[in-house]
Design a protein around this motif. Structure first.
Motif, PDB file in Angstrom:
ATOM      1  N   GLU A 129       0.849  -1.193   0.000  1.00 45.43           N
ATOM      2  CA  GLU A 129       0.000   0.000   0.000  1.00 45.43           C
ATOM      3  C   GLU A 129       0.885   1.243   0.000  1.00 45.43           C
ATOM      4  O   GLU A 129       1.790   1.395   0.838  1.00 45.43           O
ATOM      5  CB  GLU A 129      -0.906   0.010   1.225  1.00 45.43           C
ATOM      6  N   ALA A 130       0.626   2.113  -0.947  1.00 46.99           N
ATOM      7  CA  ALA A 130       1.424   3.339  -1.049  1.00 46.99           C
ATOM      8  C   ALA A 130       0.926   4.385  -0.039  1.00 46.99           C
ATOM      9  O   ALA A 130      -0.261   4.431   0.269  1.00 46.99           O
ATOM     10  CB  ALA A 130       1.320   3.893  -2.467  1.00 46.99           C
ATOM     11  N   PRO A 131       1.868   5.195   0.445  1.00 50.39           N
ATOM     12  CA  PRO A 131       3.316   5.163   0.216  1.00 50.39           C
ATOM     13  C   PRO A 131       3.998   4.151   1.129  1.00 50.39           C
ATOM     14  O   PRO A 131       3.489   3.822   2.199  1.00 50.39           O
ATOM     15  CB  PRO A 131       3.740   6.586   0.566  1.00 50.39           C
ATOM     16  N   CYS A 132       5.165   3.694   0.704  1.00 50.28           N
ATOM     17  CA  CYS A 132       5.888   2.687   1.493  1.00 50.28           C
ATOM     18  C   CYS A 132       7.386   2.959   1.405  1.00 50.28           C
ATOM     19  O   CYS A 132       8.060   2.528   0.458  1.00 50.28           O
ATOM     20  CB  CYS A 132       5.561   1.281   0.997  1.00 50.28           C
ATOM     21  N   ALA A 133       7.894   3.674   2.369  1.00 51.19           N
ATOM     22  CA  ALA A 133       9.312   4.039   2.382  1.00 51.19           C
ATOM     23  C   ALA A 133      10.197   2.800   2.461  1.00 51.19           C
ATOM     24  O   ALA A 133      11.270   2.747   1.862  1.00 51.19           O
ATOM     25  CB  ALA A 133       9.600   4.976   3.547  1.00 51.19           C
ATOM     26  N   ALA A 134       9.744   1.780   3.205  1.00 53.91           N
ATOM     27  CA  ALA A 134      10.559   0.574   3.364  1.00 53.91           C
ATOM     28  C   ALA A 134      10.763  -0.130   2.030  1.00 53.91           C
ATOM     29  O   ALA A 134      11.857  -0.607   1.719  1.00 53.91           O
ATOM     30  CB  ALA A 134       9.898  -0.370   4.369  1.00 53.91           C
ATOM     31  N   LEU A 135       9.707  -0.193   1.215  1.00 54.32           N
ATOM     32  CA  LEU A 135       9.821  -0.853  -0.081  1.00 54.32           C
ATOM     33  C   LEU A 135      10.741  -0.069  -1.011  1.00 54.32           C
ATOM     34  O   LEU A 135      11.586  -0.651  -1.707  1.00 54.32           O
ATOM     35  CB  LEU A 135       8.440  -1.018  -0.718  1.00 54.32           C
ATOM     36  N   LEU A 136      10.619   1.241  -0.993  1.00 60.62           N
ATOM     37  CA  LEU A 136      11.496   2.061  -1.839  1.00 60.62           C
ATOM     38  C   LEU A 136      12.955   1.890  -1.439  1.00 60.62           C
ATOM     39  O   LEU A 136      13.832   1.765  -2.296  1.00 60.62           O
ATOM     40  CB  LEU A 136      11.094   3.531  -1.739  1.00 60.62           C
ATOM     41  N   ALA A 137      13.228   1.873  -0.153  1.00 55.44           N
ATOM     42  CA  ALA A 137      14.606   1.684   0.314  1.00 55.44           C
ATOM     43  C   ALA A 137      15.116   0.307  -0.096  1.00 55.44           C
ATOM     44  O   ALA A 137      16.290   0.152  -0.466  1.00 55.44           O
ATOM     45  CB  ALA A 137      14.669   1.843   1.830  1.00 55.44           C
ATOM     46  N   ALA A 161      -4.294  16.389 -12.816  1.00 53.29           N
ATOM     47  CA  ALA A 161      -5.164  15.919 -11.744  1.00 53.29           C
ATOM     48  C   ALA A 161      -4.527  14.685 -11.115  1.00 53.29           C
ATOM     49  O   ALA A 161      -4.200  13.725 -11.821  1.00 53.29           O
ATOM     50  CB  ALA A 161      -6.548  15.580 -12.286  1.00 53.29           C
ATOM     51  N   ILE A 162      -4.341  14.710  -9.805  1.00 45.71           N
ATOM     52  CA  ILE A 162      -3.756  13.577  -9.083  1.00 45.71           C
ATOM     53  C   ILE A 162      -4.863  12.905  -8.293  1.00 45.71           C
ATOM     54  O   ILE A 162      -5.503  13.532  -7.441  1.00 45.71           O
ATOM     55  CB  ILE A 162      -2.614  14.038  -8.169  1.00 45.71           C
ATOM     56  N   LEU A 163      -5.079  11.618  -8.573  1.00 46.23           N
ATOM     57  CA  LEU A 163      -6.204  10.896  -7.993  1.00 46.23           C
ATOM     58  C   LEU A 163      -5.779  10.036  -6.813  1.00 46.23           C
ATOM     59  O   LEU A 163      -4.622   9.628  -6.692  1.00 46.23           O
ATOM     60  CB  LEU A 163      -6.862  10.011  -9.056  1.00 46.23           C
ATOM     61  N   ALA A 164      -6.757   9.727  -5.960  1.00 42.96           N
ATOM     62  CA  ALA A 164      -6.550   8.830  -4.824  1.00 42.96           C
ATOM     63  C   ALA A 164      -7.127   7.450  -5.136  1.00 42.96           C
ATOM     64  O   ALA A 164      -7.523   6.721  -4.231  1.00 42.96           O
ATOM     65  CB  ALA A 164      -7.202   9.412  -3.576  1.00 42.96           C
ATOM     66  N   CYS A 165      -7.134   7.105  -6.406  1.00 38.06           N
ATOM     67  CA  CYS A 165      -7.641   5.814  -6.871  1.00 38.06           C
ATOM     68  C   CYS A 165      -6.971   5.533  -8.214  1.00 38.06           C
ATOM     69  O   CYS A 165      -6.163   6.331  -8.686  1.00 38.06           O
ATOM     70  CB  CYS A 165      -9.164   5.850  -7.028  1.00 38.06           C
ATOM     71  N   GLY A 166      -7.313   4.408  -8.830  1.00 35.15           N
ATOM     72  CA  GLY A 166      -6.761   4.111 -10.140  1.00 35.15           C
ATOM     73  C   GLY A 166      -7.249   5.101 -11.184  1.00 35.15           C
ATOM     74  O   GLY A 166      -8.363   5.624 -11.092  1.00 35.15           O
ATOM     75  N   PRO A 203      -2.416   1.565  -8.831  1.00 39.72           N
ATOM     76  CA  PRO A 203      -2.656   0.865 -10.097  1.00 39.72           C
ATOM     77  C   PRO A 203      -4.131   0.895 -10.495  1.00 39.72           C
ATOM     78  O   PRO A 203      -5.001   1.229  -9.678  1.00 39.72           O
ATOM     79  CB  PRO A 203      -2.199  -0.572  -9.798  1.00 39.72           C
ATOM     80  N   PRO A 204      -4.438   0.549 -11.727  1.00 36.76           N
ATOM     81  CA  PRO A 204      -5.835   0.498 -12.177  1.00 36.76           C
ATOM     82  C   PRO A 204      -6.672  -0.399 -11.271  1.00 36.76           C
ATOM     83  O   PRO A 204      -6.196  -1.417 -10.754  1.00 36.76           O
ATOM     84  CB  PRO A 204      -5.724  -0.085 -13.585  1.00 36.76           C
ATOM     85  N   GLY A 205      -7.917   0.010 -11.068  1.00 34.88           N
ATOM     86  CA  GLY A 205      -8.841  -0.782 -10.272  1.00 34.88           C
ATOM     87  C   GLY A 205      -8.879  -0.432  -8.805  1.00 34.88           C
ATOM     88  O   GLY A 205      -9.824  -0.799  -8.105  1.00 34.88           O
ATOM     89  N   VAL A 206      -7.869   0.280  -8.304  1.00 35.08           N
ATOM     90  CA  VAL A 206      -7.833   0.633  -6.884  1.00 35.08           C
ATOM     91  C   VAL A 206      -8.921   1.674  -6.601  1.00 35.08           C
ATOM     92  O   VAL A 206      -9.062   2.659  -7.322  1.00 35.08           O
ATOM     93  CB  VAL A 206      -6.451   1.169  -6.482  1.00 35.08           C
ATOM     94  N   VAL A 207      -9.690   1.434  -5.536  1.00 33.42           N
ATOM     95  CA  VAL A 207     -10.803   2.324  -5.212  1.00 33.42           C
ATOM     96  C   VAL A 207     -10.340   3.426  -4.269  1.00 33.42           C
ATOM     97  O   VAL A 207      -9.355   3.254  -3.537  1.00 33.42           O
ATOM     98  CB  VAL A 207     -11.959   1.532  -4.563  1.00 33.42           C
ATOM     99  N   PRO A 208     -11.029   4.564  -4.267  1.00 36.83           N
ATOM    100  CA  PRO A 208     -10.634   5.641  -3.356  1.00 36.83           C
ATOM    101  C   PRO A 208     -10.943   5.284  -1.907  1.00 36.83           C
ATOM    102  O   PRO A 208     -11.863   4.529  -1.613  1.00 36.83           O
ATOM    103  CB  PRO A 208     -11.486   6.828  -3.833  1.00 36.83           C
ATOM    104  N   GLY A 209     -10.133   5.816  -0.998  1.00 31.37           N
ATOM    105  CA  GLY A 209     -10.335   5.621   0.436  1.00 31.37           C
ATOM    106  C   GLY A 209      -9.764   6.803   1.179  1.00 31.37           C
ATOM    107  O   GLY A 209      -8.886   7.502   0.660  1.00 31.37           O
TER     108      GLY A 209
END
Length: 402
Positions: A32-40, A196-201, A228-234
């Motif tokens: 689940e984004a954001p994830c600093a650990a995965l980026l590192a 436009a920056i979305l909080a979903c796909g 990614p595509p298909g992710v719903v807003p939350g």
């Protein structure tokens, strides 16, 4: 650069390049984004190689505890090819660190290891639109505010966004109702670019009432998301999205915001990421402007009443060519003592006056007046003529350096 819409073409077309693109697609979904650990894990442990990082996540090999925890629920689900096919069918692309258009400078400036919640950059950006995202590195301004914008708020937003877009700024916002929508529409209305920056796909039109607006934005700018595509807003995704709105822009302008609002969350990200923050004042009776007034009262934001206020700080060295100001411009009388200031105020606006008359006007003894006049003359603030003492500017003399 030209923008390509086929994911395989975007990756260079070769199997190795497409394999890297699939790995990025997998990594953008696996936690689940954001994830600093995965980026590192990708950048430090695997030298930025997404293929190696993705393989390690899938096989659960030598994973740090934070990465293992973040990816535990999704590591076995790899729908990367499906996601790339879907984004291609929308005329979009996955923009990654391998892409020429990756906004490298902006994402490098995210680095906030000590900030909670996570302020790390996105793993990748799923994008539909014609705009080269590298444009965000130069002139990009976020305009945010309440969904329940007043007529005043929408009017000010339209003026700001339209004028900035006309000056080739990319207007960034979140596609919500109210201020966001007004900013996007105004930029499009002058033929400018907007993101436009979305909080979903990006395959989801959210809000649904802005489906047509989002299509227009894609045709003249970009619609993007780290999801990614298909992710719903939350709710948590809107808060995470706000860091991208602030972080991918040079400055954030808050037009209308209540004391508790998503716009103030975006403002907080702008502060933590050392971006310029500006706020538009509103009527003192307006609850919609209470958040803006709080930012201004606490000296957290610069005042913005028009596009020039924004251009003074945003863009390469400021679009107006001035360095950002740390406060009000210094006045020539700054640094004068109370006596010197009183004598300065006793100088006539026009013509000249004797030292005795200035002494009486200022309520200061003649000796003190003469001493103060000497200091004012040395500082270029006063000038002695045959008729007496006068303001330097009043007799047409340029102030002399002190």
């Amino acid at each position: 650069m030209s923008i390509v819409t086929d994911p395989a073409a975007a990756s260079g077309g070769g199997p190795a390049a497409h394999g890297r693109l699939r790995a990025w697609a997998y990594l953008s979904r696996v936690a689940e984004a954001p994830c600093a650990a995965l980026l590192a894990f990708i950048e430090r442990d695997h030298g930025g190689d997404p293929v190696a990082a993705a393989a390690a996540v899938r096989s659960r090999t030598a994973l740090p505890d934070a990465v293992a925890s973040a990816t535990r629920a999704r590591y076995a689900t790899d729908v990367s090819q499906r996601d790339l096919t879907l984004i291609g069918s929308l005329g979009g692309r996955l923009v990654t660190r391998d892409s020429d258009e990756w906004p490298l400078l902006r994402t490098q400036q995210f680095g906030l290891p000590d900030v909670t919640p996570d302020g790390s950059p996105p793993v990748a950006l799923w994008t539909v639109g014609t705009l080269d995202l590298a444009r965000l590195e130069t002139r990009a301004v976020a305009i945010v505010g309440t969904r329940a914008a007043s007529g005043y708020g929408e009017h000010v937003t339209a003026e700001l966004a339209g004028d900035l877009a006309a000056q080739e700024y990319v207007v960034v916002s979140g596609a919500a109702y109210g201020v966001d929508g007004a900013a996007h529409r105004a930029a499009l209305g002058v033929g400018g670019k907007t993101v436009a920056i979305l909080a979903c796909g990006v395959d989801r039109a959210y809000p649904a009432g802005h489906a047509r607006l989002l299509r227009a934005i894609a045709e003249n700018g970009a619609v993007l998301s780290e999801y990614p595509p298909g992710v719903v807003p939350g709710r948590h995704r809107f808060l995470a999205r706000n860091r991208l709105v602030a972080g991918l822009s040079d400055a954030t302008v808050v037009v209308e915001a209540g004391r508790r609002s998503g716009a103030l969350n975006t403002a907080g990200w702008a502060e933590r990421m050392n971006r310029y923050l500006l706020a538009v004042p509103g009527p003192v009776t307006s609850a919609a402007s209470a958040g803006c007034h709080m930012l201004l009262r606490q000296d957290r934001a610069n005042l913005a009443v028009d596009a020039e206020d924004v251009m003074e700080v945003a863009g390469p060295f400021g679009a107006l060519g001035a360095a950002p100001s740390a406060g009000p411009a210094p006045r020539p009388t700054d640094g004068l003592t109370a006596v010197q200031l009183a004598v300065h105020d006793g100088l006539p606006a026009r013509g000249a006056r004797s030292s005795a008359d200035i002494s009486a006007e200022a309520g200061v003894g003649l000796d003190e007046t003469m001493a103060a006049l000497a200091v004012l003359e040395l500082g270029g603030l006063a000038f002695r003529s045959d008729e007496g003492w006068a303001l330097a500017r009043a007799v047409g003399r340029a102030p002399r350096p002190g």
